[in-house]
Write a protein that holds these residues in place. Structure first.
Motif, PDB file in Angstrom:
ATOM      1  N   HIS A   1     -35.012 -21.041  -6.347  1.00 39.69           N
ATOM      2  CA  HIS A   1     -34.167 -20.101  -5.616  1.00 39.69           C
ATOM      3  C   HIS A   1     -34.968 -19.162  -4.720  1.00 39.69           C
ATOM      4  O   HIS A   1     -34.602 -18.953  -3.557  1.00 39.69           O
ATOM      5  CB  HIS A   1     -33.339 -19.272  -6.601  1.00 39.69           C
ATOM      6  CG  HIS A   1     -32.503 -18.197  -5.955  1.00 39.69           C
ATOM      7  ND1 HIS A   1     -31.431 -18.486  -5.150  1.00 39.69           N
ATOM      8  CD2 HIS A   1     -32.603 -16.837  -5.995  1.00 39.69           C
ATOM      9  CE1 HIS A   1     -30.887 -17.357  -4.721  1.00 39.69           C
ATOM     10  NE2 HIS A   1     -31.581 -16.340  -5.199  1.00 39.69           N
ATOM     11  N   LYS A   2     -36.073 -18.608  -5.244  1.00 36.02           N
ATOM     12  CA  LYS A   2     -36.779 -17.576  -4.478  1.00 36.02           C
ATOM     13  C   LYS A   2     -38.195 -17.400  -4.996  1.00 36.02           C
ATOM     14  O   LYS A   2     -38.475 -17.623  -6.174  1.00 36.02           O
ATOM     15  CB  LYS A   2     -36.021 -16.247  -4.585  1.00 36.02           C
ATOM     16  CG  LYS A   2     -36.553 -15.122  -3.718  1.00 36.02           C
ATOM     17  CD  LYS A   2     -35.679 -13.881  -3.852  1.00 36.02           C
ATOM     18  CE  LYS A   2     -36.183 -12.749  -2.971  1.00 36.02           C
ATOM     19  NZ  LYS A   2     -35.329 -11.543  -3.086  1.00 36.02           N
ATOM     20  N   THR A   3     -39.089 -16.981  -4.089  1.00 36.80           N
ATOM     21  CA  THR A   3     -40.448 -16.575  -4.461  1.00 36.80           C
ATOM     22  C   THR A   3     -40.541 -15.058  -4.386  1.00 36.80           C
ATOM     23  O   THR A   3     -40.041 -14.437  -3.439  1.00 36.80           O
ATOM     24  CB  THR A   3     -41.489 -17.194  -3.504  1.00 36.80           C
ATOM     25  OG1 THR A   3     -41.465 -18.613  -3.654  1.00 36.80           O
ATOM     26  CG2 THR A   3     -42.887 -16.696  -3.823  1.00 36.80           C
ATOM     27  N   ILE A   4     -41.193 -14.456  -5.376  1.00 42.94           N
ATOM     28  CA  ILE A   4     -41.381 -13.010  -5.424  1.00 42.94           C
ATOM     29  C   ILE A   4     -42.877 -12.731  -5.503  1.00 42.94           C
ATOM     30  O   ILE A   4     -43.590 -13.371  -6.293  1.00 42.94           O
ATOM     31  CB  ILE A   4     -40.687 -12.384  -6.650  1.00 42.94           C
ATOM     32  CG1 ILE A   4     -39.245 -12.875  -6.773  1.00 42.94           C
ATOM     33  CG2 ILE A   4     -40.726 -10.855  -6.576  1.00 42.94           C
ATOM     34  CD1 ILE A   4     -39.039 -13.986  -7.752  1.00 42.94           C
ATOM     35  N   ASN A   5     -43.368 -11.796  -4.701  1.00 39.56           N
ATOM     36  CA  ASN A   5     -44.774 -11.400  -4.730  1.00 39.56           C
ATOM     37  C   ASN A   5     -44.886  -9.905  -4.999  1.00 39.56           C
ATOM     38  O   ASN A   5     -44.042  -9.125  -4.544  1.00 39.56           O
ATOM     39  CB  ASN A   5     -45.457 -11.723  -3.395  1.00 39.56           C
ATOM     40  CG  ASN A   5     -45.460 -13.204  -3.086  1.00 39.56           C
ATOM     41  OD1 ASN A   5     -45.679 -14.023  -3.970  1.00 39.56           O
ATOM     42  ND2 ASN A   5     -45.211 -13.560  -1.835  1.00 39.56           N
ATOM     43  N   SER A   6     -45.940  -9.524  -5.718  1.00 46.45           N
ATOM     44  CA  SER A   6     -46.142  -8.101  -5.987  1.00 46.45           C
ATOM     45  C   SER A   6     -47.393  -7.558  -5.316  1.00 46.45           C
ATOM     46  O   SER A   6     -47.596  -6.340  -5.301  1.00 46.45           O
ATOM     47  CB  SER A   6     -46.235  -7.851  -7.499  1.00 46.45           C
ATOM     48  OG  SER A   6     -47.371  -8.499  -8.059  1.00 46.45           O
TER      49      SER A   6
END
Length: 218
Positions: free
Chosen positions: A197-202
């Motif tokens: 669904h989605k990539t998340i980066n911090s």
């Protein structure tokens, strides 16, 4: 009811990030200001240091952990009462073996089907897939079977250029119909109903490597 998995390649509270976007993303999926979050520390052998770090994270005011080496009386029902289940890093092979012996794999499947959000870093990320690349064997990286909640292979702490990356590429090239996900530190993938669904980066520079997936679906 949608089913959610958030797989962290590295980062979040286990790697010292305060109020990490990776952790906060999973918490926001609950729609609650103080969701019930339970940490499963099996991969560290229920190490007290890791458990203490979890409580110090202050992810929510309703935190608990799920020990197997000193199980509580209500251990079978406790996981089913959570909003988020967080699986920590450590020895993936040993964790999965202990889970199978205790029936935790089936319990987690029930939690997943009921809509409880599954989240985790490193061992706690790759365990949800058909296969994962692990360094549980100190002599070499190896591919082991996971829980198959998500189709494909996953590799955490993915750097893109080492023995792990070589094994990842070999696997992807020999299994061209199987999605393969290399997840770097400070990056996470969100799957809904088993689909990317989605990539998340911090942090800047965090990235994922995705092979054998139709790019029109990501």
């Amino acid at each position: 009811m949608d089913k959610h998995i958030v797989a962290l390649g590295g980062g979040g509270w286990m790697m010292g990030e305060q109020q990490s976007e990776l952790d906060q993303y999973a918490l926001r999926l609950t729609g609650k200001s103080d969701p019930k979050v339970c940490y499963i520390p099996t991969a560290t052998g229920d190490a007290e240091e890791a458990i203490d770090r979890f409580y110090q994270s202050k992810l929510s005011r309703r935190l608990s952990h799920f020990p197997l080496f000193k199980a509580n009386l209500d251990w079978r029902t406790h996981l089913q009462e959570q909003d988020v289940i967080y699986v920590g890093g450590g020895n993936t092979r040993s964790m999965l073996a202990v889970w199978k012996a205790w029936g935790i794999d089936k319990l987690l499947q029930d939690c997943y089907e009921s809509g409880i959000i599954l989240c985790g870093m490193s061992a706690g990320a790759i365990c949800w897939f058909d296969y994962g690349i692990t360094d549980s064997d100190p002599e070499k990286y190896s591919v082991i079977e996971g829980l198959s909640f998500v189709q494909g292979l996953a590799s955490a702490h993915y750097p893109g250029s080492d023995e792990k990356a070589e094994l990842f590429s070999q696997f992807a090239n020999h299994h061209i119909n199987m999605p393969c996900y290399g997840i770097s530190d400070y990056s996470a993938l969100h799957f809904v109903n088993g689909r990317y669904h989605k990539t998340i980066n911090s942090q800047t520079g965090a990235q994922v490597t995705i092979k054998n997936v139709d790019k029109t679906n990501i």
